[in-house]
Design a protein around this motif. Structure first.
Motif, PDB file in Angstrom:
ATOM      1  N   PHE A  10      -1.055  11.610  27.370  1.00 48.47           N
ATOM      2  CA  PHE A  10      -2.478  11.452  27.091  1.00 48.47           C
ATOM      3  C   PHE A  10      -2.673  10.616  25.822  1.00 48.47           C
ATOM      4  N   LEU A  11      -3.712   9.813  25.802  1.00 49.74           N
ATOM      5  CA  LEU A  11      -4.152   9.059  24.620  1.00 49.74           C
ATOM      6  C   LEU A  11      -3.145   8.016  24.148  1.00 49.74           C
ATOM      7  N   ASP A  12      -2.165   7.678  24.989  1.00 46.94           N
ATOM      8  CA  ASP A  12      -1.118   6.744  24.574  1.00 46.94           C
ATOM      9  C   ASP A  12      -1.614   5.304  24.656  1.00 46.94           C
ATOM     10  N   ALA A  13      -1.968   4.758  23.514  1.00 48.32           N
ATOM     11  CA  ALA A  13      -2.536   3.406  23.460  1.00 48.32           C
ATOM     12  C   ALA A  13      -1.499   2.320  23.721  1.00 48.32           C
ATOM     13  N   HIS A  14      -0.221   2.677  23.748  1.00 43.34           N
ATOM     14  CA  HIS A  14       0.842   1.686  23.939  1.00 43.34           C
ATOM     15  C   HIS A  14       1.169   1.438  25.414  1.00 43.34           C
ATOM     16  N   LEU A  15       0.547   2.179  26.297  1.00 46.59           N
ATOM     17  CA  LEU A  15       0.939   2.120  27.707  1.00 46.59           C
ATOM     18  C   LEU A  15       0.844   0.723  28.305  1.00 46.59           C
ATOM     19  N   LYS A  16      -0.191  -0.024  27.951  1.00 50.74           N
ATOM     20  CA  LYS A  16      -0.384  -1.345  28.565  1.00 50.74           C
ATOM     21  C   LYS A  16       0.582  -2.387  28.001  1.00 50.74           C
ATOM     22  N   ALA A  57       1.246  14.056  24.893  1.00 51.49           N
ATOM     23  CA  ALA A  57       0.422  12.933  24.449  1.00 51.49           C
ATOM     24  C   ALA A  57       1.231  12.087  23.468  1.00 51.49           C
ATOM     25  N   LYS A  58       0.707  10.910  23.163  1.00 49.89           N
ATOM     26  CA  LYS A  58       1.311  10.068  22.124  1.00 49.89           C
ATOM     27  C   LYS A  58       0.176   9.612  21.220  1.00 49.89           C
ATOM     28  N   ILE A  59       0.165  10.161  20.008  1.00 48.81           N
ATOM     29  CA  ILE A  59      -0.992  10.032  19.130  1.00 48.81           C
ATOM     30  C   ILE A  59      -0.542   9.818  17.688  1.00 48.81           C
ATOM     31  N   ASP A  60      -1.527   9.511  16.835  1.00 47.22           N
ATOM     32  CA  ASP A  60      -1.269   9.518  15.404  1.00 47.22           C
ATOM     33  C   ASP A  60      -1.098  10.967  14.955  1.00 47.22           C
ATOM     34  N   SER A  61      -0.100  11.207  14.137  1.00 48.58           N
ATOM     35  CA  SER A  61       0.201  12.577  13.703  1.00 48.58           C
ATOM     36  C   SER A  61      -0.729  12.990  12.569  1.00 48.58           C
ATOM     37  N   ASN A  62      -1.936  13.372  12.947  1.00 53.08           N
ATOM     38  CA  ASN A  62      -2.906  13.881  11.976  1.00 53.08           C
ATOM     39  C   ASN A  62      -3.870  14.819  12.697  1.00 53.08           C
ATOM     40  N   ARG A  63      -4.705  15.473  11.934  1.00 49.44           N
ATOM     41  CA  ARG A  63      -5.609  16.480  12.504  1.00 49.44           C
ATOM     42  C   ARG A  63      -6.547  15.879  13.548  1.00 49.44           C
ATOM     43  N   LYS A  64      -7.004  14.653  13.312  1.00 51.28           N
ATOM     44  CA  LYS A  64      -7.900  14.008  14.270  1.00 51.28           C
ATOM     45  C   LYS A  64      -7.195  13.784  15.608  1.00 51.28           C
ATOM     46  N   GLY A  65      -5.946  13.323  15.542  1.00 51.89           N
ATOM     47  CA  GLY A  65      -5.180  13.109  16.760  1.00 51.89           C
ATOM     48  C   GLY A  65      -4.925  14.415  17.496  1.00 51.89           C
ATOM     49  N   TYR A  66      -4.547  15.465  16.768  1.00 47.45           N
ATOM     50  CA  TYR A  66      -4.271  16.755  17.384  1.00 47.45           C
ATOM     51  C   TYR A  66      -5.529  17.335  18.031  1.00 47.45           C
ATOM     52  N   SER A  67      -6.679  17.166  17.367  1.00 44.96           N
ATOM     53  CA  SER A  67      -7.938  17.674  17.913  1.00 44.96           C
ATOM     54  C   SER A  67      -8.326  16.934  19.194  1.00 44.96           C
TER      55      SER A  67
END
Length: 202
Positions: A10-16, A57-67
């Motif tokens: 989920f949320l992985d912006a690198h997929l494309k 998921a693949k996200i930035d490791s911060n509270r915003k990403g986790y939320s």
């Protein structure tokens, strides 16, 4: 009912931009996420359990990403049992545990396992892990895993249950809805079809 999946990313912006995921044919990550949610909820009910074998998921490791991950996961039906994948920061799992929600039956929605677990059904012993295991010679032991996306392990004792798994072809369907978890019945059918396939190769 019990279901299995892995590698939702989920949320992985690198997929494309990653050829490893090039066959995920979506214009945006948001479109992919919504497709997974819809196809998941089409078969999984609030009373079911889904074993998610890593790489949520693949996200930035911060509270915003986790939320943001939490906001997606609460839209999915059923209780979700997570096995930690290589793209699952421990801080994400702690965030999900801290913001635990309840299922309709009052159970914790999220359950966590670091390495894996074992389930027994239909006369098989299933080892649930993120990374593929090499079980050696075994009659009724099967490793359900993810991690390798659109590849399959050349062993009858391994079954890739990730959203990209080519082994969905063992179900004989023209096209499987992307992101739909595999049911317990489907997993057994895939195991049996793979055994027949390997017997034909001898």
């Amino acid at each position: 009912m019990i279901y299995f999946t892995a590698d939702t990313h989920f949320l992985d912006a690198h997929l494309k931009h990653d050829l490893h995921f090039a066959h995920r044919d979506f214009l945006t990550t948001a479109e992919m996420d919504q497709t997974i949610i819809e196809n998941w909820n089409r078969v999984v009910t609030p009373q079911d359990t889904v074993y998610h074998l890593g790489d949520i998921a693949k996200i930035d490791s911060n509270r915003k990403g986790y939320s943001a991950v939490l906001d997606l996961l609460v839209q999915l039906n059923g209780q979700i049992v997570f096995v930690k994948g290589n793209h699952d920061p421990r801080a994400l799992l702690k965030h999900l545990a801290k913001h635990q929600v309840k299922t309709e039956s009052g159970q914790d929605k999220f359950i966590f396992h670091d390495v894996g677990l074992i389930l027994k059904f239909d006369h098989y012993q299933f080892f649930l892990t993120h990374y593929p295991l090499m079980l050696g010679i075994s009659v009724n032991s099967i490793n359900l895993h993810g991690h390798i996306h659109h590849y399959a392990i050349n062993s009858v004792s391994n079954l890739n249950v990730g959203v990209d798994s080519p082994e969905a072809d063992y179900l004989g369907l023209a096209k499987r809805p992307f992101g739909q978890p595999f049911s317990q019945k489907e997993v057994v059918a895939m195991v049996q079809s793979k055994k027949i396939d390997f017997q034909k190769r001898k």
